[in-house]
Design a protein around this motif. Structure first.
Motif, PDB file in Angstrom:
ATOM      1  N   ASP A 267       0.812  -1.212   0.000  1.00 40.96           N
ATOM      2  CA  ASP A 267       0.000   0.000   0.000  1.00 40.96           C
ATOM      3  C   ASP A 267       0.844   1.262   0.000  1.00 40.96           C
ATOM      4  O   ASP A 267       0.340   2.357   0.171  1.00 40.96           O
ATOM      5  CB  ASP A 267      -0.946   0.018   1.200  1.00 40.96           C
ATOM      6  N   ALA A 268       2.148   1.109  -0.221  1.00 37.48           N
ATOM      7  CA  ALA A 268       3.089   2.238  -0.354  1.00 37.48           C
ATOM      8  C   ALA A 268       3.120   3.134   0.869  1.00 37.48           C
ATOM      9  O   ALA A 268       3.516   4.270   0.798  1.00 37.48           O
ATOM     10  CB  ALA A 268       2.757   3.059  -1.603  1.00 37.48           C
ATOM     11  N   ASN A 269       2.718   2.597   2.016  1.00 37.84           N
ATOM     12  CA  ASN A 269       2.693   3.444   3.207  1.00 37.84           C
ATOM     13  C   ASN A 269       3.188   2.698   4.430  1.00 37.84           C
ATOM     14  O   ASN A 269       2.824   3.032   5.548  1.00 37.84           O
ATOM     15  CB  ASN A 269       1.267   3.949   3.441  1.00 37.84           C
ATOM     16  N   ARG A 270       3.991   1.639   4.227  1.00 34.64           N
ATOM     17  CA  ARG A 270       4.528   0.883   5.350  1.00 34.64           C
ATOM     18  C   ARG A 270       5.805   1.543   5.831  1.00 34.64           C
ATOM     19  O   ARG A 270       6.721   1.780   5.045  1.00 34.64           O
ATOM     20  CB  ARG A 270       4.791  -0.561   4.950  1.00 34.64           C
ATOM     21  N   GLN A 271       5.881   1.809   7.105  1.00 30.14           N
ATOM     22  CA  GLN A 271       7.041   2.479   7.665  1.00 30.14           C
ATOM     23  C   GLN A 271       7.728   1.593   8.689  1.00 30.14           C
ATOM     24  O   GLN A 271       7.069   0.850   9.415  1.00 30.14           O
ATOM     25  CB  GLN A 271       6.633   3.804   8.327  1.00 30.14           C
ATOM     26  N   VAL A 272       9.040   1.685   8.720  1.00 21.26           N
ATOM     27  CA  VAL A 272       9.840   1.008   9.733  1.00 21.26           C
ATOM     28  C   VAL A 272      10.314   2.063  10.723  1.00 21.26           C
ATOM     29  O   VAL A 272      11.090   2.955  10.367  1.00 21.26           O
ATOM     30  CB  VAL A 272      11.041   0.275   9.108  1.00 21.26           C
ATOM     31  N   TYR A 273       9.830   1.977  11.950  1.00 24.36           N
ATOM     32  CA  TYR A 273      10.292   2.861  13.015  1.00 24.36           C
ATOM     33  C   TYR A 273      11.484   2.206  13.698  1.00 24.36           C
ATOM     34  O   TYR A 273      11.457   0.999  13.985  1.00 24.36           O
ATOM     35  CB  TYR A 273       9.180   3.105  14.035  1.00 24.36           C
ATOM     36  N   LEU A 274      12.510   2.997  13.945  1.00 25.64           N
ATOM     37  CA  LEU A 274      13.679   2.424  14.616  1.00 25.64           C
ATOM     38  C   LEU A 274      14.253   3.427  15.612  1.00 25.64           C
ATOM     39  O   LEU A 274      14.057   4.634  15.503  1.00 25.64           O
ATOM     40  CB  LEU A 274      14.746   1.995  13.598  1.00 25.64           C
ATOM     41  N   CYS A 275      14.969   2.877  16.586  1.00 31.17           N
ATOM     42  CA  CYS A 275      15.675   3.710  17.560  1.00 31.17           C
ATOM     43  C   CYS A 275      16.875   2.931  18.064  1.00 31.17           C
ATOM     44  O   CYS A 275      16.894   1.698  18.037  1.00 31.17           O
ATOM     45  CB  CYS A 275      14.758   4.124  18.711  1.00 31.17           C
ATOM     46  N   GLY A 276      17.881   3.647  18.507  1.00 29.30           N
ATOM     47  CA  GLY A 276      19.100   3.012  19.008  1.00 29.30           C
ATOM     48  C   GLY A 276      20.120   4.055  19.390  1.00 29.30           C
ATOM     49  O   GLY A 276      20.004   5.233  19.019  1.00 29.30           O
ATOM     50  N   ASN A 277      21.138   3.621  20.109  1.00 29.29           N
ATOM     51  CA  ASN A 277      22.164   4.546  20.588  1.00 29.29           C
ATOM     52  C   ASN A 277      23.353   4.659  19.648  1.00 29.29           C
ATOM     53  O   ASN A 277      24.123   5.617  19.742  1.00 29.29           O
ATOM     54  CB  ASN A 277      22.662   4.116  21.974  1.00 29.29           C
ATOM     55  N   ASN A 278      23.508   3.682  18.738  1.00 27.17           N
ATOM     56  CA  ASN A 278      24.670   3.673  17.855  1.00 27.17           C
ATOM     57  C   ASN A 278      24.257   4.111  16.443  1.00 27.17           C
ATOM     58  O   ASN A 278      23.445   3.446  15.801  1.00 27.17           O
ATOM     59  CB  ASN A 278      25.283   2.266  17.809  1.00 27.17           C
ATOM     60  N   PRO A 279      24.803   5.221  15.930  1.00 23.72           N
ATOM     61  CA  PRO A 279      24.417   5.701  14.592  1.00 23.72           C
ATOM     62  C   PRO A 279      24.722   4.702  13.482  1.00 23.72           C
ATOM     63  O   PRO A 279      23.948   4.567  12.534  1.00 23.72           O
ATOM     64  CB  PRO A 279      25.243   6.985  14.428  1.00 23.72           C
ATOM     65  N   GLU A 280      25.863   3.996  13.569  1.00 20.85           N
ATOM     66  CA  GLU A 280      26.223   3.038  12.527  1.00 20.85           C
ATOM     67  C   GLU A 280      25.238   1.879  12.502  1.00 20.85           C
ATOM     68  O   GLU A 280      24.860   1.396  11.422  1.00 20.85           O
ATOM     69  CB  GLU A 280      27.635   2.517  12.767  1.00 20.85           C
ATOM     70  N   ALA A 281      24.821   1.421  13.679  1.00 22.59           N
ATOM     71  CA  ALA A 281      23.856   0.324  13.732  1.00 22.59           C
ATOM     72  C   ALA A 281      22.519   0.746  13.137  1.00 22.59           C
ATOM     73  O   ALA A 281      21.896   0.000  12.366  1.00 22.59           O
ATOM     74  CB  ALA A 281      23.679  -0.133  15.182  1.00 22.59           C
ATOM     75  N   LYS A 282      22.080   1.948  13.469  1.00 22.80           N
ATOM     76  CA  LYS A 282      20.812   2.441  12.919  1.00 22.80           C
ATOM     77  C   LYS A 282      20.905   2.621  11.410  1.00 22.80           C
ATOM     78  O   LYS A 282      19.946   2.329  10.681  1.00 22.80           O
ATOM     79  CB  LYS A 282      20.417   3.757  13.595  1.00 22.80           C
ATOM     80  N   GLN A 283      22.058   3.089  10.936  1.00 24.40           N
ATOM     81  CA  GLN A 283      22.233   3.268   9.500  1.00 24.40           C
ATOM     82  C   GLN A 283      22.179   1.928   8.770  1.00 24.40           C
ATOM     83  O   GLN A 283      21.587   1.816   7.690  1.00 24.40           O
ATOM     84  CB  GLN A 283      23.567   3.965   9.226  1.00 24.40           C
ATOM     85  N   ALA A 284      22.781   0.894   9.358  1.00 21.05           N
ATOM     86  CA  ALA A 284      22.760  -0.431   8.741  1.00 21.05           C
ATOM     87  C   ALA A 284      21.333  -0.972   8.643  1.00 21.05           C
ATOM     88  O   ALA A 284      20.936  -1.541   7.618  1.00 21.05           O
ATOM     89  CB  ALA A 284      23.634  -1.390   9.546  1.00 21.05           C
ATOM     90  N   VAL A 285      20.552  -0.787   9.706  1.00 22.02           N
ATOM     91  CA  VAL A 285      19.158  -1.240   9.689  1.00 22.02           C
ATOM     92  C   VAL A 285      18.343  -0.408   8.701  1.00 22.02           C
ATOM     93  O   VAL A 285      17.461  -0.933   8.003  1.00 22.02           O
ATOM     94  CB  VAL A 285      18.553  -1.158  11.101  1.00 22.02           C
ATOM     95  N   ALA A 286      18.623   0.885   8.618  1.00 19.57           N
ATOM     96  CA  ALA A 286      17.906   1.758   7.678  1.00 19.57           C
ATOM     97  C   ALA A 286      18.175   1.335   6.237  1.00 19.57           C
ATOM     98  O   ALA A 286      17.257   1.347   5.404  1.00 19.57           O
ATOM     99  CB  ALA A 286      18.316   3.212   7.897  1.00 19.57           C
ATOM    100  N   VAL A 287      19.402   0.949   5.932  1.00 21.29           N
ATOM    101  CA  VAL A 287      19.740   0.509   4.575  1.00 21.29           C
ATOM    102  C   VAL A 287      18.965  -0.761   4.222  1.00 21.29           C
ATOM    103  O   VAL A 287      18.408  -0.893   3.126  1.00 21.29           O
ATOM    104  CB  VAL A 287      21.261   0.277   4.450  1.00 21.29           C
ATOM    105  N   ILE A 288      18.912  -1.701   5.149  1.00 20.34           N
ATOM    106  CA  ILE A 288      18.163  -2.939   4.906  1.00 20.34           C
ATOM    107  C   ILE A 288      16.685  -2.639   4.715  1.00 20.34           C
ATOM    108  O   ILE A 288      16.034  -3.175   3.811  1.00 20.34           O
ATOM    109  CB  ILE A 288      18.380  -3.927   6.071  1.00 20.34           C
ATOM    110  N   SER A 289      16.141  -1.779   5.548  1.00 19.20           N
ATOM    111  CA  SER A 289      14.721  -1.433   5.441  1.00 19.20           C
ATOM    112  C   SER A 289      14.397  -0.827   4.085  1.00 19.20           C
ATOM    113  O   SER A 289      13.378  -1.146   3.471  1.00 19.20           O
ATOM    114  CB  SER A 289      14.338  -0.444   6.552  1.00 19.20           C
ATOM    115  N   THR A 290      15.280   0.036   3.617  1.00 20.48           N
ATOM    116  CA  THR A 290      15.071   0.676   2.314  1.00 20.48           C
ATOM    117  C   THR A 290      15.143  -0.352   1.187  1.00 20.48           C
ATOM    118  O   THR A 290      14.343  -0.318   0.248  1.00 20.48           O
ATOM    119  CB  THR A 290      16.113   1.783   2.085  1.00 20.48           C
ATOM    120  N   LYS A 291      16.078  -1.275   1.276  1.00 22.11           N
ATOM    121  CA  LYS A 291      16.187  -2.318   0.256  1.00 22.11           C
ATOM    122  C   LYS A 291      14.964  -3.232   0.255  1.00 22.11           C
ATOM    123  O   LYS A 291      14.602  -3.789  -0.788  1.00 22.11           O
ATOM    124  CB  LYS A 291      17.454  -3.143   0.484  1.00 22.11           C
TER     125      LYS A 291
END
Length: 456
Positions: free
Chosen positions: A152-176
């Motif tokens: 439905d083109a409106n699914r969002q992945v909410y994330l939080c964490g203390n390490n920027p690199e870890a969050k960036q890695a999860v964000a990349v996977i979510s986008t893919k």
């Protein structure tokens, strides 16, 4: 002959189709519904997938193309691990602390109720394995959504964490995987994310309360005017009208008011801006909340308008209508008398139905354009044109439709039963005010533009 070496992992896919070395490896602990759905989605997106299990040779069905290893071996094969197990089973992770040290752990768990534990699951996981970098993510998506993707083109992945690199890695996977990402900050926001799936239509609460309140008001108001009045003053029992006639008055009345309430906050916001002399100051909180629930108000209004259309189509097959029609026909035959054709009444009824049909058609257009799959295909100007310009046109047609319904009946004293105005007159108050105020705002804006043009 050398001794045969038993493989440490079990491949569930032919060797010829095994993942290439260039593929990024992702690990999942847990083979439940969520773990299998997430794994299938990762494989479809080009990742090499490894499952960690206590029993690698008998862990149950998993997606073809994945590998199953022991927890220790799986943790060592990648830098990112999805922890798809319940909080009560986190204890085994303590023994894996050396293998998980420095790794990115994605906690996707949820609880059965709010405040079930003194701390968030992700914070508890971080405390169990202090050397790892925990990210809370994917817990707001169901196994079905993960398996089928953001259809439905409106699914969002909410994330939080203390390490920027870890969050960036999860964000990349979510986008893919085809999802959009919203970073909610540090790991202290994990409890908020874990409470998201436990909420029951939070954005619909105010619209639903308003709908229930208006529906109850109009129902008892019309019940008193139409049914109780006829029984008390005329001795007639017309309680059967509650099921159809009364409902077919309540639904359009509430629908028209809810539609006007979608556009009233915009008018109020315009007057606020004129009063303040700027459009950059923040609106009051109550107005912000009101404007954020306009979509829900509009969809409920559309649902009630659809019921009004359906009830109107059923009217000709009602027993009461057929009985009255047959009685009138027989009476004319007995008296050898035919009623003359009333052109004015024909114009009135045809206009009433025509304007109502046009209004409902625009109503449907507004509802369809609010769907994420449709709105995402529109530019901002196109979406604004439909929801604003056509929205006010819809409100005008529906209001005019109601005025045609009333026609000149407001002039007759008999319409004011127990000195109360008819229901349609009450439901016209808010939409009429909205249209008048909108015209005033438009005229003021047009005058300002002309004055500015003259000064140039």
């Amino acid at each position: 002959m050398s001794e045969e070496v038993k493989p440490e992992s079990v491949s569930l896919y032919p060797a010829s189709a095994a993942a290439t070395p260039e593929q990024e490896v992702v690990c999942i602990f847990g083979t439940g519904d969520l773990g299998r759905s997430l794994g299938q989605r990762l494989l479809q997106s080009g990742y090499r997938l490894v499952y960690g299990s206590r029993k690698p040779h008998s862990c149950g069905p998993i997606p073809p193309g994945a590998q199953v290893m022991s927890h220790e071996a799986a943790a060592q094969s990648t830098s990112l691990v999805f922890v798809c197990v319940h909080r009560e089973h986190y204890d085994f992770l303590e023994t894996l602390a050396p293998q998980l040290n420095g790794k990115f752990l994605v906690d996707v768990s949820n609880n059965l109720e709010k405040n079930m534990y003194p701390e968030a699951n992700a914070e508890y996981l971080q405390r169990l394995i202090p050397g790892a970098h925990v990210v809370k993510a994917f817990n707001t998506l169901s196994a079905w959504a993960l398996q089928n993707g953001p259809s439905d083109a409106n699914r969002q992945v909410y994330l939080c964490g203390n390490n920027p690199e870890a969050k960036q890695a999860v964000a990349v996977i979510s986008t893919k995987l085809g999802f959009t990402v919203q970073d909610r900050g540090s790991l202290s926001a994990a409890r908020e994310l874990e409470d998201f799936p436990l909420q029951l239509f939070p954005e619909w609460r105010l619209p639903m309360r308003l709908t229930v309140g208006l529906t109850a008001f109009f129902f008892f108001y019309l019940l008193t005017r139409d049914v109780i009045y006829a029984y008390v003053n005329e001795g007639r029992d017309i309680s059967f009208r509650i099921m159809m006639s009364l409902a077919n008055k309540v639904f359009p009345s509430v629908s028209l008011i809810l539609l006007s309430l979608c556009y009233l906050p915009g008018v109020i916001a315009g007057f606020f801006q004129l009063y303040r002399g700027t459009k950059y100051k923040r609106f009051p909180d109550w107005l912000d909340r009101w404007m954020l629930c306009r979509k829900q108000l509009g969809l409920i209004a559309l649902a009630l308008a659809s019921l009004h259309v359906l009830y109107t189509l059923i009217i000709p097959i009602r027993y009461y209508v057929r009985f009255r029609l047959a009685g009138s026909t027989i009476s004319q035959i007995k008296n050898n008398k035919t009623s003359s054709f009333d052109t004015t009444m024909a114009w009135r009824t045809d206009s009433y139905y025509s304007i109502g049909a046009l209004g409902f058609g625009l109503y449907l257009l507004l509802g369809i354009s609010s769907l994420p799959s449709v709105s995402n295909a529109l530019s901002w100007r196109e979406f604004s044109f439909i929801q604003s310009k056509l929205g006010y046109l819809t409100l005008f047609f529906c209001t005019f439709h109601t005025y045609l319904y009333g026609w000149d009946r407001f002039l007759y004293v008999s319409q004011y039963k127990w000195y109360s105005p008819p229901g349609y007159m009450l439901c016209l108050v808010v939409p009429s005010l909205v249209l008048v105020f909108k015209l005033l705002l438009h005229a003021h804006t047009h005058t300002q533009k002309n004055n500015t043009f003259k000064l140039m």
